[in-house]
Design a protein around this motif. Structure first.
Motif, PDB file in Angstrom:
ATOM      1  N   ARG A  20       0.816  -1.213   0.000  1.00  0.00           N
ATOM      2  CA  ARG A  20       0.000   0.000   0.000  1.00  0.00           C
ATOM      3  C   ARG A  20       0.853   1.269   0.000  1.00  0.00           C
ATOM      4  O   ARG A  20       0.384   2.350  -0.309  1.00  0.00           O
ATOM      5  N   ALA A 121      -5.141   8.217   5.891  1.00  0.00           N
ATOM      6  CA  ALA A 121      -6.157   7.882   4.901  1.00  0.00           C
ATOM      7  C   ALA A 121      -6.112   6.392   4.552  1.00  0.00           C
ATOM      8  O   ALA A 121      -7.153   5.748   4.401  1.00  0.00           O
ATOM      9  N   GLU A 122      -4.915   5.823   4.430  1.00  0.00           N
ATOM     10  CA  GLU A 122      -4.807   4.399   4.113  1.00  0.00           C
ATOM     11  C   GLU A 122      -5.334   3.549   5.269  1.00  0.00           C
ATOM     12  O   GLU A 122      -5.963   2.511   5.056  1.00  0.00           O
ATOM     13  N   GLU A 124      -7.714   4.428   7.317  1.00  0.00           N
ATOM     14  CA  GLU A 124      -9.175   4.520   7.255  1.00  0.00           C
ATOM     15  C   GLU A 124      -9.742   3.710   6.094  1.00  0.00           C
ATOM     16  O   GLU A 124     -10.829   3.156   6.175  1.00  0.00           O
ATOM     17  N   ARG A 125      -8.984   3.642   4.978  1.00  0.00           N
ATOM     18  CA  ARG A 125      -9.405   2.789   3.867  1.00  0.00           C
ATOM     19  C   ARG A 125      -9.512   1.347   4.334  1.00  0.00           C
ATOM     20  O   ARG A 125     -10.416   0.612   3.958  1.00  0.00           O
ATOM     21  N   ARG A 126      -8.539   0.945   5.138  1.00  0.00           N
ATOM     22  CA  ARG A 126      -8.535  -0.444   5.625  1.00  0.00           C
ATOM     23  C   ARG A 126      -9.740  -0.694   6.531  1.00  0.00           C
ATOM     24  O   ARG A 126     -10.335  -1.771   6.498  1.00  0.00           O
ATOM     25  N   THR A 128     -12.587   0.822   6.173  1.00  0.00           N
ATOM     26  CA  THR A 128     -13.693   0.753   5.221  1.00  0.00           C
ATOM     27  C   THR A 128     -13.769  -0.619   4.567  1.00  0.00           C
ATOM     28  O   THR A 128     -14.845  -1.108   4.248  1.00  0.00           O
ATOM     29  N   GLU A 129     -12.616  -1.256   4.366  1.00  0.00           N
ATOM     30  CA  GLU A 129     -12.571  -2.608   3.796  1.00  0.00           C
ATOM     31  C   GLU A 129     -12.926  -3.690   4.818  1.00  0.00           C
ATOM     32  O   GLU A 129     -12.844  -4.878   4.512  1.00  0.00           O
ATOM     33  N   LEU A 182      -7.802   9.863  -2.739  1.00  0.00           N
ATOM     34  CA  LEU A 182      -8.165   9.442  -1.385  1.00  0.00           C
ATOM     35  C   LEU A 182      -9.556   9.944  -0.998  1.00  0.00           C
ATOM     36  O   LEU A 182     -10.331   9.218  -0.380  1.00  0.00           O
ATOM     37  N   GLU A 185     -12.057   7.655  -2.272  1.00  0.00           N
ATOM     38  CA  GLU A 185     -12.087   6.347  -1.604  1.00  0.00           C
ATOM     39  C   GLU A 185     -13.146   6.301  -0.500  1.00  0.00           C
ATOM     40  O   GLU A 185     -13.563   5.236  -0.078  1.00  0.00           O
ATOM     41  N   PHE A 186     -13.539   7.463  -0.008  1.00  0.00           N
ATOM     42  CA  PHE A 186     -14.473   7.492   1.123  1.00  0.00           C
ATOM     43  C   PHE A 186     -15.903   7.793   0.682  1.00  0.00           C
ATOM     44  O   PHE A 186     -16.748   8.120   1.497  1.00  0.00           O
TER      45      PHE A 186
END
Lengths: 244, 99
Positions: A20, A121-122, A124-126, A128-129, A182, A185-186
């Motif tokens: 990532r 941000a990464e 928070e992406r995780r 979200t996943e 990013l 992504e949200f």
């Protein structure tokens, strides 16, 4: 989607974090190079430029810092400006703290040293996943970004004066492009569009009235307040469901 | 040590304080009010937007086109890397063509 992944396998988690980090390293590298070059042309030594990247580790505030070093201001004004530019990180640690409660306090505060915009941000992406933010994954993401950030500052400080025309290569615009990605992504989160819209308008208005770096805090606060006062959001657990 | 080094180290300390500050405060609370929860959920989009929006207004045609192309790819689910590379390619091409 994550049923067959062993999140306790620290080696694999670390490598997933490292993967990532690749786009982040690419997007940030030109900016870090530029910082090193500008720092030296603004009168800092190579060592001071590298020290800044290694200890402050926050690009925008480093740029503001070297700009102010050249202006013969009182030291506390420079420090206060760095603080103002970095104030948004308070929000990041408030959010990331919730998903890393299972780590020890020492681990958390060690990890939060690396809590930059992309790191946050990464992470928070995780979330979200619907994957856990493990310490190994977090450090796998953080360490390459950090080490490359220091390395490119050194390169920029040593050789920056030979970059012919940075603007022609578009390097000043890579980070905004990455941040735009990013933001997108949200987009599945509740209130994404209204939050983005008011934050954009408020930050642009603040940028042209109060000026940089205050547009970041003003724009962020307006968007966050909107989310807080928006009616009929149900219970916290329902919102948690909506996060995925 | 020189004044510059002291300023850098002080800057590092205040930056670290911002990076643990939010958690220092929030971790004292057992339960988080739903409105605060909603506010925290909005943090990534709100903050990251402010890092893009003003920049978009200060650029020219090349910058605008780059954001539109990248944004289009991001929106259609083309992925982080694809949008990023396409946006950068458009930007570099137009800057060198238009000048």
């Amino acid at each position: 989607m994550s049923e067959n992944i062993d999140f306790n396998d620290t080696g694999a988690e670390f490598r997933r974090g490292m993967r990532r980090s690749i786009p982040v390293v690419i997007a940030a590298a030109p900016f870090g190079l530029l910082f090193g070059a500008l720092a030296v042309s603004n009168g800092l030594t190579v060592g001071e430029a590298v020290l800044m990247s290694a200890t402050i580790y926050a690009g925008a505030s480093q740029m503001v810092g070297i700009e102010l070093f050249g202006q013969d201001l009182a030291p506390w004004v420079v420090v206060l400006s760095v603080f103002a530019v970095n104030f948004r990180h308070v929000l990041y640690s408030a959010v990331s703290g919730r998903v890393t409660r299972h780590w020890s306090t020492l681990k958390r505060y060690f990890a939060f040293f690396f809590l930059t915009d992309p790191q946050f941000a990464e992470a928070e992406r995780r979330v979200t996943e619907r994957r856990p933010v493990t310490f190994a994954w977090y450090m796998g993401l953080a360490l390459p970004i950090y080490l490359f950030w220091i390395a490119v500052a050194l390169l920029g400080a040593l050789f920056g004066q030979i970059i012919p025309n940075p603007a022609a290569l578009g390097i000043d615009f890579l980070l905004p492009l990455y941040f735009l990605g990013l933001v997108m992504e949200f987009r599945e989160r509740p209130l994404w569009l209204p939050v983005v819209a008011v934050s954009a308008i408020a930050s642009i208005a603040a940028y042209y009235s109060i000026g940089s770096p205050w547009h970041v805090s003003v724009g962020a606060v307006v968007g966050i307040l909107l989310a807080a006062v928006w009616p009929a959001q149900g219970t916290a657990s329902e919102i948690e469901e909506g996060r995925a | 040590m020189t004044t510059t080094v002291w300023i850098i180290l002080a800057g590092a300390v205040v930056t670290f304080l911002t990076r643990i500050g939010g958690d220092l405060v929030l971790s004292r609370f057992e339960r988080i009010h739903p409105r605060l929860e909603a506010a925290l959920n909005a943090v990534p989009a709100a903050v990251l937007t402010t890092l893009v929006a003003p920049v978009a207004t200060t650029g020219g045609i090349a910058e605008a086109a780059s954001l539109v192309v990248a944004g289009g790819i991001f929106l259609r689910g083309g992925g982080m890397m694809a949008g990023f590379v396409a946006g950068a390619a458009v930007l570099i091409a137009l800057r060198n063509l238009i000048g």
